[in-house]
Each structure stands twice: as C-alpha cells, then as structure tokens.
Design a protein around this motif. Structure first.
Motif, short mmCIF file in Angstrom:
data_model
loop_
_atom_site.label_atom_id
_atom_site.label_comp_id
_atom_site.label_asym_id
_atom_site.label_seq_id
_atom_site.Cartn_x
_atom_site.Cartn_y
_atom_site.Cartn_z
N CYS A 251 0.90 -1.14 -0.09
CA CYS A 251 -0.11 0.08 0.08
C CYS A 251 0.88 1.20 0.14
O CYS A 251 0.58 2.23 -0.59
CB CYS A 251 -0.87 -0.05 1.08
N THR B 277 -2.75 -8.52 -7.14
CA THR B 277 -3.56 -7.32 -6.64
C THR B 277 -3.68 -6.22 -7.58
O THR B 277 -2.53 -5.81 -8.37
CB THR B 277 -2.94 -6.77 -5.46
N ARG C 20 -4.97 -2.16 -8.29
CA ARG C 20 -5.58 -0.92 -8.02
C ARG C 20 -6.19 -0.39 -9.01
O ARG C 20 -5.58 0.09 -9.99
CB ARG C 20 -4.27 -0.23 -7.11
N ILE D 64 -9.60 -1.81 -4.83
CA ILE D 64 -8.44 -2.78 -4.96
C ILE D 64 -9.26 -4.00 -5.33
O ILE D 64 -10.20 -4.35 -4.62
CB ILE D 64 -7.72 -2.74 -3.67
#
Ligand SMILES: [Zn+2]
Ligand SMILES: [Zn+2]
Length: 168
Positions: free
Chosen positions: A34, A87, A89, A101
C-alpha cells in the motif's frame, strides 16, 4: 436506496462505484504494498494524495457481491505493482483518482479507497500492518494499531465469506 450505501466517486465525477450493506472492516493499511502503491499512484498527474502523514492508506472493505461500478467503468484502469501480482489498484483514468483494490484470486472482498467515499462511511477501526511503517514514523494516537491483522478483522473476513455462501 439500498441499506447503508456508500458511493466511491472519482475527483471529476465521471466514475462511480457503489457499495452497500455492513462493511467487513474499515482500516488504515500500512503494508509495504500500500505504501509503494500510494507513492506510485500519488505521483500520477493531478492524482489526489493517497498516504496519510504516517504513510497509511484508508480502505473500507466490502463484500464483492455488494460492490458494483455504477458509472464510468470504461475509465477504470488496473495498476499492478509487479506484473505477476494478483492485486490490482483500480484508478479512474479521467482524473487519476484511485478507487478500489481488486484481486485476481478468490478473495471475496473489495477494499474501496476511503478518501473517495461518500454516504454511510464507517469510522476507522484499526491501523493494520504497522510493522511495515518506515523507521521513525510515529503513528497517530487515533485508533488501535496492529503490527499485522487484528483478530476482529480476520473474523469479519471469515464471517462474511460464510454469509456470502449462505446468501447464494
Ligand atoms: Zn474522474
Ligand atoms: Zn495494504
């Protein structure tokens, strides 16, 4: 109007994602991913800052079946930190606002970026993954902080998975 609805809206208003029902968790994440994403996405032209003063990113987690793009889906673009990460974003390319996300694997929740949210936005419960914060960074004394994940968050994720199965 659905129960406890929130709306994630990009800075210019062309992209909207709605979510409803009880959120699974409301956190500020300090994990290394993050932080890296916050720096990268925050450096895009006109992008709003993503990281707070302690390097945290505010997210509210919703069940995947309670999140839907209601406007401007074609403007969403996936940013990945590395080509092989699961992952993504999701950034609104109209104004470079990070929205949500998403995960390529079976994870059943969607974190929405707190700064984008309007409506029934829940208060922050925890700072999580704080062991990744840079040395010398003081955590604000606002909500309980956990080196990794608090039990309440793990329990919430597990219970929501069961609730989704039952709801089918
Ligand atoms: Zn926009
Ligand atoms: Zn994180």
């Amino acid at each position: 109007m659905k129960d406890k609805q929130v709306m994630a809206r990009c800075s210019c208003g062309q992209v909207e994602i709605e979510a409803w029902g009880k959120p699974i968790a409301s956190v500020i994440c300090h994990c290394d991913d993050c932080q890296a994403a916050g720096r990268a996405l925050g450096a895009l032209p006109d992008a709003p800052p993503l990281l707070d003063t302690a390097g945290g990113t505010g997210n509210v987690l919703y069940r995947k079946d309670r999140v839907q793009v209601s406007k401007g889906g074609h403007l969403l673009e996936a940013h990945k930190l590395t080509p092989d990460t699961k992952t993504s974003r999701m950034v609104a390319t109209c104004c470079n606002a990070p929205m949500a996300i998403t995960f390529d694997d079976a994870r059943h929740w969607v974190p929405l970026y707190r700064d984008r949210l309007e409506g029934a936005v829940p208060p922050v419960q925890w700072r999580i993954c704080t062991k990744f914060r840079p040395p010398g960074v003081e955590l604000p004394d606002d909500v309980p902080a956990y080196a990794m994940y608090p039990f309440g968050m793990m329990a919430g994720l597990a219970l929501s998975a069961v609730a989704m199965l039952v709801a089918r």
